[in-house]
Scaffold this motif. Structure first.
Motif, short mmCIF file in Angstrom:
data_model
loop_
_atom_site.label_atom_id
_atom_site.label_comp_id
_atom_site.label_asym_id
_atom_site.label_seq_id
_atom_site.Cartn_x
_atom_site.Cartn_y
_atom_site.Cartn_z
N ILE A 254 50.76 66.04 77.16
CA ILE A 254 52.01 65.74 77.85
C ILE A 254 52.15 65.21 79.25
O ILE A 254 52.54 64.15 79.80
CB ILE A 254 53.09 66.71 77.68
N LYS A 255 51.14 65.93 80.14
CA LYS A 255 51.09 65.59 81.58
C LYS A 255 50.27 64.33 81.89
O LYS A 255 50.70 63.49 82.62
CB LYS A 255 50.07 66.92 82.30
N LYS A 256 49.53 64.02 80.92
CA LYS A 256 48.72 62.65 80.95
C LYS A 256 49.87 61.55 80.82
O LYS A 256 49.65 60.74 81.41
CB LYS A 256 47.69 62.68 79.95
N LEU A 257 50.56 61.68 79.65
CA LEU A 257 51.28 60.85 79.47
C LEU A 257 52.53 60.45 80.55
O LEU A 257 52.75 59.37 80.66
CB LEU A 257 52.01 61.02 77.86
N SER A 258 52.79 61.64 80.94
CA SER A 258 53.99 61.52 81.80
C SER A 258 53.37 61.04 83.07
O SER A 258 54.02 60.09 83.71
CB SER A 258 54.31 63.06 82.21
N ASP A 259 52.17 61.32 83.70
CA ASP A 259 51.53 60.92 84.74
C ASP A 259 51.37 59.04 84.61
O ASP A 259 51.60 58.67 85.63
CB ASP A 259 50.31 61.23 85.30
N GLU A 260 50.96 58.66 83.48
CA GLU A 260 50.87 57.12 83.15
C GLU A 260 52.29 56.52 83.20
O GLU A 260 52.33 55.45 82.67
CB GLU A 260 50.00 57.27 81.95
N GLY A 261 53.27 57.18 83.11
CA GLY A 261 54.64 56.74 82.82
C GLY A 261 54.97 56.25 81.43
O GLY A 261 56.06 55.52 81.15
N LYS A 262 54.41 56.79 80.43
CA LYS A 262 54.45 56.42 79.12
C LYS A 262 55.72 56.96 78.53
O LYS A 262 56.43 56.41 77.71
CB LYS A 262 53.27 57.07 78.25
N ILE A 263 56.05 58.33 78.71
CA ILE A 263 56.99 58.92 78.29
C ILE A 263 58.72 58.14 78.54
O ILE A 263 59.40 57.87 77.86
CB ILE A 263 57.37 60.46 78.73
N ASP A 264 58.57 57.95 79.91
CA ASP A 264 59.90 57.15 80.37
C ASP A 264 59.70 55.71 79.68
O ASP A 264 60.80 55.26 79.47
CB ASP A 264 59.82 56.85 81.93
N GLU A 265 58.67 55.29 79.36
CA GLU A 265 58.37 53.91 78.74
C GLU A 265 58.88 54.04 77.31
O GLU A 265 59.59 53.03 76.83
CB GLU A 265 57.31 53.31 78.88
N PHE A 266 58.89 55.17 76.59
CA PHE A 266 59.02 55.43 75.49
C PHE A 266 60.62 55.37 75.42
O PHE A 266 61.27 54.75 74.33
CB PHE A 266 58.62 56.57 74.88
N VAL A 267 61.31 55.91 76.17
CA VAL A 267 62.74 56.37 76.42
C VAL A 267 63.32 54.91 76.59
O VAL A 267 64.20 54.61 75.56
CB VAL A 267 63.26 57.02 77.41
N LYS A 268 62.83 53.99 77.38
CA LYS A 268 63.39 52.64 77.85
C LYS A 268 63.28 51.83 76.41
O LYS A 268 64.16 51.16 75.96
CB LYS A 268 62.53 51.93 78.78
N GLN A 269 61.93 51.74 75.72
CA GLN A 269 61.81 50.88 74.66
C GLN A 269 62.84 51.04 73.63
O GLN A 269 63.34 50.14 72.96
CB GLN A 269 60.30 50.91 74.29
N ASN A 270 62.80 52.34 73.28
CA ASN A 270 63.59 52.88 71.99
C ASN A 270 65.13 52.66 72.50
O ASN A 270 65.77 52.63 71.50
CB ASN A 270 63.13 54.23 71.87
N HIS A 271 65.64 52.91 73.48
CA HIS A 271 66.99 52.62 73.85
C HIS A 271 67.25 51.07 73.71
O HIS A 271 68.25 50.69 73.10
CB HIS A 271 67.15 52.85 75.42
#
Length: 280
Positions: A254-271
């Motif tokens: 989770i830290k790795k994905l968060s640091d890479e900006g992936k989680i925010d990207e997931f939220v934006k794409q799915n919105h």
């Protein structure tokens, strides 16, 4: 001679009982070892990460048509797929009512539960949780015809306010809208229908979710009423109690994905996907 015979018989009986007792202990130890088998190793061996969710909470988990087939998608689903990839396994997602998502962990039907779940103190007593991966603001959805009437928490006194059954939003209604009447409903779309029809005066939901439903329902809006945010409302992944090693591994991912900006990207794409799906 009888005394000697009696002593011998007693010793034989004690030896037999001891032998039986030893067998029992070995069985118990074996059972204990089986139960305490590392969950992470078991998941990797099976090649499958069993995931429980309630797919009615766009953009985090929802249904949409992909290549003519109904599919569960969302930011949470992208997250578990990314986690599964890091673990070298495949994610197997099961859809169920939100109030049964955590129960599936207790029953051993799933390895993790992810459904915009907040790690409250009460839940932490029964489950392990990862570090928070998303901290959303909470808002109220109302019908536009009530925008001049519902401008404060006090204005919702004695009004029916909906929250998803078993969710953190129930606690928000209880603590921040104390004078309102809490109406607990299993599915978020059902609440939206009731706010549209007027049987519910308002509903509490996470902001990104609210934006998706308001986009789909032009008669609805986000009320101009501020609700207090708390770290207790942030989203985390739930695990069975005692899954310490698995919890540590998930936190690293989770830290790795968060640091890479992936989680925010997931939220934006799915919105964006949820808005697109609503228009089709």
């Amino acid at each position: 001679m009888k005394k000697i015979t009696g002593i011998v018989m007693t010793l034989l009986a004690l030896f037999t009982l001891a032998a039986c007792g030893g067998g029992s202990d070995k069985t118990a130890d074996s059972s204990s070892n089986t139960k305490s088998e590392d969950q992470l190793a078991a998941i990797k061996k099976a090649g499958v990460l069993k995931v429980a969710t309630s797919a009615d909470y766009a953009p985090f988990e929802f249904h949409t048509m992909v290549d003519g087939k109904d599919k569960i998608v969302g930011a949470d689903i992208d997250l578990v797929n990314a986690i599964a990839k890091e673990l070298g396994v495949k994610a197997e997602v099961s859809d169920m009512s939100f109030n049964t998502v955590l129960a599936s962990l207790k029953e051993g039907k799933s390895d993790i539960a992810i459904s915009a779940i907040s790690a409250t103190k009460e839940r932490k007593e029964q489950f392990n949780f990862t570090d928070n991966y998303y901290n959303p603001p909470q808002v109220l959805i109302i019908n536009k015809k009530n925008q001049d009437k519902f401008t404060s928490v006090d204005a919702l006194k004695d009004k029916n306010v909906g929250a998803q059954k078993g969710s953190i939003q129930e606690d928000i209604v209880k603590t921040q809208l104390k004078d309102s009447k809490l109406v607990s409903i299993e599915k978020v779309p059902n609440m939206v229908i009731e706010v549209n029809s007027g049987s519910l005066d308002a509903m509490v939901v996470e902001k990104t979710i609210a934006e998706s439903y308001v986009e789909q329902n032009p008669d609805l809006m986000i009320a101009n009423i501020d609700l207090k945010a708390s770290d207790d409302e942030a989203f985390a992944i739930a695990l069975p109690k005692g899954s310490d090693q698995f919890q540590t591994e998930l936190n690293k991912i989770i830290k790795k994905l968060s640091d890479e900006g992936k989680i925010d990207e997931f939220v934006k794409q799915n919105h964006e996907l949820a808005e697109k799906s609503a228009k089709e």
